[in-house]
Design a protein around this motif. Structure first.
Motif, short mmCIF file in Angstrom:
data_model
loop_
_atom_site.label_atom_id
_atom_site.label_comp_id
_atom_site.label_asym_id
_atom_site.label_seq_id
_atom_site.Cartn_x
_atom_site.Cartn_y
_atom_site.Cartn_z
N ARG A 118 37.07 -52.49 -89.31
CA ARG A 118 36.83 -53.94 -89.30
C ARG A 118 35.66 -54.30 -90.40
NH1 ARG A 118 35.48 -52.68 -84.21
NH2 ARG A 118 33.35 -53.35 -83.45
N ASP A 119 35.64 -55.38 -90.71
CA ASP A 119 34.44 -56.06 -91.53
C ASP A 119 33.69 -56.85 -90.73
OD1 ASP A 119 32.47 -56.34 -93.80
OD2 ASP A 119 33.96 -57.69 -94.60
N GLU A 120 32.43 -56.55 -90.32
CA GLU A 120 31.71 -57.32 -89.56
C GLU A 120 30.70 -58.17 -90.39
OE1 GLU A 120 31.47 -57.81 -86.32
OE2 GLU A 120 33.03 -56.61 -85.93
N GLY A 121 30.44 -57.87 -91.82
CA GLY A 121 29.66 -58.77 -92.47
C GLY A 121 28.03 -58.00 -92.44
N ASP B 125 27.09 -50.04 -96.74
CA ASP B 125 27.17 -48.87 -97.29
C ASP B 125 26.76 -47.49 -96.68
OD1 ASP B 125 28.12 -49.96 -99.56
OD2 ASP B 125 26.20 -50.23 -100.50
N ALA B 126 25.89 -47.66 -95.56
CA ALA B 126 25.52 -46.60 -94.56
C ALA B 126 26.43 -45.94 -93.97
CB ALA B 126 24.33 -47.26 -93.48
N SER B 127 26.41 -44.81 -93.43
CA SER B 127 27.10 -44.03 -93.00
C SER B 127 27.67 -44.40 -91.33
CB SER B 127 26.88 -42.24 -92.97
OG SER B 127 26.75 -41.83 -94.04
N LEU C 31 31.01 -45.56 -89.68
CA LEU C 31 31.41 -45.00 -88.46
C LEU C 31 31.55 -46.00 -87.44
CD1 LEU C 31 31.89 -42.34 -87.07
CD2 LEU C 31 29.42 -42.33 -86.51
N LYS C 32 30.88 -46.86 -87.06
CA LYS C 32 30.96 -47.95 -86.06
C LYS C 32 31.84 -49.05 -86.12
CE LYS C 32 27.72 -48.80 -83.10
NZ LYS C 32 26.49 -49.43 -82.68
N PHE C 33 32.12 -49.51 -87.44
CA PHE C 33 33.04 -50.40 -88.09
C PHE C 33 33.91 -49.95 -88.87
CE2 PHE C 33 28.53 -52.35 -87.25
CZ PHE C 33 28.81 -52.87 -86.16
#
Length: 132
Positions: free
Chosen positions: A79-82, A68-70, A74-76
């Motif tokens: 894609r979903d990195e888990g 939930d962090a901004s 922004l970085k991902f």
């Protein structure tokens, strides 16, 4: 906490520290009293014409991610990195020398390896190398 329980806790802490100090003293005096003196004759040793040495280091890292962090968004963003990411870093530094008469060859290398969510990266650098 009552005053009696605080005094009992302080008393137990003092007794524990005293026992720890006594055990440390016994270990120090017993090891120094039983230590034998080590001697050797330097003339019995011979120098080898080669030397190989170095070190290896492995640093595994586990990152906990807040989805939930901004910064996560922004970085991902695509894609979903888990919720966790693993990263493995390794360093291998080797050095070696060879002597023959008055000639000497020496080399020192450093290899860095990194395996992260961005991919695998490996780089080898010669820190030192000479021949004379």
């Amino acid at each position: 906490m009552t005053a009696d329980s605080c005094q009992n806790a302080q008393g137990r802490s003092i007794v524990f520290l005293i026992l720890l100090g006594v055990m440390f003293s016994v270990l120090c005096f017993s090891s120094s009293a039983s230590a034998d003196e080590y001697t050797f004759d330097i003339s019995e040793t011979e120098k080898k014409p080669y030397h190989i040495g170095g070190y290896a280091e492995l640093r595994p890292i586990l990152f906990g991610l807040d989805k939930d962090a901004s910064l996560y968004k922004l970085k991902f963003y695509n894609r979903d990195e888990g919720s966790t990411l693993e990263e493995y870093n390794a360093t291998l530094q080797l050095e070696g020398s060879l002597e023959k008469g008055i000639a000497r060859l020496f080399v020192r290398t450093n290899t860095d390896y990194k395996n992260s969510y961005l991919g695998v990266d490996q780089k080898t650098i010669i820190y030192e190398g000479f021949c004379h």
